[in-house]
Design a protein around this motif. Structure first.
Motif, PDB file in Angstrom:
ATOM      1  N   ALA A   1      45.927  62.341 -93.915  1.00  0.00           N
ATOM      2  CA  ALA A   1      47.035  62.996 -93.213  1.00  0.00           C
ATOM      3  C   ALA A   1      47.072  64.485 -93.535  1.00  0.00           C
ATOM      4  N   HIS A   2      46.842  64.828 -94.790  1.00  0.00           N
ATOM      5  CA  HIS A   2      46.828  66.233 -95.172  1.00  0.00           C
ATOM      6  C   HIS A   2      45.646  66.969 -94.548  1.00  0.00           C
ATOM      7  N   ALA A   3      44.504  66.314 -94.500  1.00  0.00           N
ATOM      8  CA  ALA A   3      43.341  66.957 -93.887  1.00  0.00           C
ATOM      9  C   ALA A   3      43.598  67.240 -92.411  1.00  0.00           C
ATOM     10  N   ALA A   4      44.229  66.282 -91.734  1.00  0.00           N
ATOM     11  CA  ALA A   4      44.524  66.467 -90.312  1.00  0.00           C
ATOM     12  C   ALA A   4      45.504  67.610 -90.093  1.00  0.00           C
ATOM     13  N   LEU A   5      46.516  67.692 -90.937  1.00  0.00           N
ATOM     14  CA  LEU A   5      47.498  68.778 -90.804  1.00  0.00           C
ATOM     15  C   LEU A   5      46.867  70.129 -91.111  1.00  0.00           C
ATOM     16  N   ARG A   6      46.010  70.154 -92.109  1.00  0.00           N
ATOM     17  CA  ARG A   6      45.348  71.415 -92.485  1.00  0.00           C
ATOM     18  C   ARG A   6      44.482  71.929 -91.339  1.00  0.00           C
ATOM     19  N   ASP A   7      43.826  71.011 -90.628  1.00  0.00           N
ATOM     20  CA  ASP A   7      42.877  71.406 -89.590  1.00  0.00           C
ATOM     21  C   ASP A   7      43.518  71.551 -88.218  1.00  0.00           C
ATOM     22  N   ASP A   8      44.811  71.300 -88.103  1.00  0.00           N
ATOM     23  CA  ASP A   8      45.494  71.354 -86.806  1.00  0.00           C
ATOM     24  C   ASP A   8      46.055  72.760 -86.588  1.00  0.00           C
ATOM     25  N   PRO A   9      45.540  73.520 -85.636  1.00  0.00           N
ATOM     26  CA  PRO A   9      46.026  74.891 -85.436  1.00  0.00           C
ATOM     27  C   PRO A   9      47.475  74.952 -84.953  1.00  0.00           C
ATOM     28  N   ALA A  10      48.027  73.832 -84.497  1.00  0.00           N
ATOM     29  CA  ALA A  10      49.408  73.814 -84.031  1.00  0.00           C
ATOM     30  C   ALA A  10      50.415  73.727 -85.169  1.00  0.00           C
ATOM     31  N   VAL A  11      49.935  73.478 -86.395  1.00  0.00           N
ATOM     32  CA  VAL A  11      50.821  73.347 -87.550  1.00  0.00           C
ATOM     33  C   VAL A  11      50.735  74.633 -88.367  1.00  0.00           C
TER      34      VAL A  11
END
Length: 481
Positions: free
Chosen positions: A192-202
């Motif tokens: 979940a953290h990896a996905a948030l880190r890589d999401d430019p919308a966050v």
């Protein structure tokens, strides 16, 4: 929004319900001259970004951005601050859905009715302050909750939760959260953290926190199986240490800045290597004694400090809680169900071995939290006033209320100064309470500093500089952001 609020507005027009409002000077000093200073200070920092280096929001909520199911799953079920007071007032936890997934609509609505019908139980508590702020600022509620308006309030909030404006990520942006730490098991894959880190919308930095408690408590039931979740070869003590170090590196690679520890006491007495190896073998075999388990855990807390000196993770400690005080409730509803109770705690002797070895190590940061209010000026402030690594953690859990925060402000700063404070931490699972909790802290800090200005102990420019530091600079410095 206007349509959803019509039943509420109509009831208010008829004078049937008490209004719910937020006074602009709430929590500020009552003396008019001091209040005017506090108001100026607060206004200067009220809209600064939120830095939240210790909390318990589930990162999957933000990754998935799924709308919150209903008011009950948002406000009641994850928040033991709320459910414990309702339970004390005679409301069974099962009726509140504690320990369950989001409830069917009929049960969720009934739990909400119970909350509203027992609103009086929260009078004078910080829970009431947070609730009022959330309901007014986030959902535009204009009536004080009660049995009669429970369904109307439920419908109002539920309707907004279905809108894009109230999805988790939209609220994250609206709250102005710049940094948000979660609390995570060392065995977590952190996807979940990896996905948030890589999401430019966050835009918010969402970081994991390494929480190894259950892997250090070798006397607990099931530990020999649980420790395998660390990965690697944990068949002997050397492999166990290597596995913990590897998991810390994994967390750091995923953005972690701290390791969090919450045991029964603050003991840090190291033991000889051969003794640690012997006790570890006994734990693997299921024959470890309570005394051996306690000695090993204190030794491992010392080892955690050694690892923090090596890898740079900030070490936070919050000992002194009797976990699961009511066994029947723990068995039925699981941990964090509202009956973890504070105990007295001692730091000076307990931390001496750790600080003798690591207290002046360059870059080591140790943040001490407590729920034993007397310890702040007796032990934590003097420790923070000498050791460059030690910081006084913000009032936490049972102490995160106005009276104890004011006690902390005076108890610590007069001994150690403002530079030895951690800055505020919200320590919450209740996502929507984050801005309310930080707002409470900013108001109370503004009031404390205004008193110093009014007493001619500080100039107002110094007070503003100190307040800005507490809100923004200090948590970034302490947690190495």
């Amino acid at each position: 929004m206007a349509t959803a609020c019509e039943p509420i507005a109509t009831a208010l027009t008829l004078g049937l319900m008490a209004a719910l409002t937020l006074h602009p000077d709430r929590l500020l000093p009552t003396d008019p001259a001091v209040r005017s200073i506090a108001r100026r200070l607060y206004e200067a920092v009220r809209d600064l970004p939120i830095v939240s280096p210790h909390g318990h929001v589930d990162p999957r909520i933000l990754r998935d951005d799924t709308p919150f199911a209903d008011p009950t799953s948002l406000f009641l079920q994850p928040d033991h601050y709320v459910t414990r007071l309702l339970h004390a007032g005679g409301v069974p936890l099962q009726q509140l859905g504690v320990g369950e997934e989001p409830l069917p609509e009929n049960r969720a609505r009934e739990a909400w009715r119970l909350l509203c019908a027992h609103w009086d139980l929260f009078r004078g508590t910080p829970v009431r302050y947070w609730f009022d702020s959330e309901l007014v600022d986030i959902f535009g509620v204009t009536e004080r909750p009660c049995a009669e308006n429970a369904d109307a309030l439920y419908d109002l909030i539920a309707g907004q939760l279905r809108q894009p404006s109230h999805r988790p990520r939209a609220l994250l942006r609206r709250f102005g959260i710049d940094f948000l730490a979660t609390t995570d098991d060392p065995g977590d894959d952190l996807t979940a953290h990896a996905a948030l880190r890589d999401d430019p919308a966050v835009d918010t930095t969402v970081a994991p926190t390494f929480r190894p408690d259950r892997y250090l408590e070798i006397g607990r039931p099931g530990w020999p199986e649980q420790v395998k979740a660390l990965g690697g070869d944990v068949g002997d003590y050397a492999g166990y240490l290597a596995a913990l170090e590897a998991r810390r590196r994994y967390f750091i690679a995923h953005g972690a800045v701290s390791a969090d520890h919450g045991h029964a006491d603050a003991g840090t007495e190291p033991i000889e290597r051969h003794e640690a190896e012997r006790i570890y073998r006994a734990a693997r075999a299921g024959t470890v004694s309570p005394a051996e388990a306690a000695a090993f855990r204190r030794h491992m807390t010392f080892e955690m400090a050694r690892m923090s000196c090596d890898d740079g993770l900030v070490m936070t400690m919050h000992p002194g809680i009797h976990r699961n005080h009511h066994p029947a409730t723990a068995n039925q509803f699981g941990p964090d169900s509202g009956h973890d109770i504070p105990t007295a705690v001692e730091f000076t002797h307990a931390l001496q071995p750790l600080l003798a070895r690591f207290g002046t190590h360059p870059g080591f940061h140790l943040v001490l939290f407590t729920v034993d209010a007397d310890v702040y000026n007796r032990e934590i402030a003097p420790l923070a006033g000498f050791y460059p690594c030690v910081y006084a953690g913000a009032p936490w859990w049972f102490l995160d209320n106005p009276s104890e925060i004011r006690h902390y402000q005076a108890a610590v700063t007069e001994i150690a100064g403002f530079s030895r404070l951690s800055g505020f931490i919200d320590d919450t699972r209740a996502f929507c309470s984050i801005p309310a909790r930080h707002d409470m802290s900013r108001r109370l800090d503004a009031g404390f500093l205004a008193d110093l200005v009014a007493a001619h102990r500080l100039d107002e420019d110094e007070a503003l500089d100190a307040l800005t530091g507490l809100v923004d600079d200090q948590p970034r410095k302490v947690f190495k952001l």
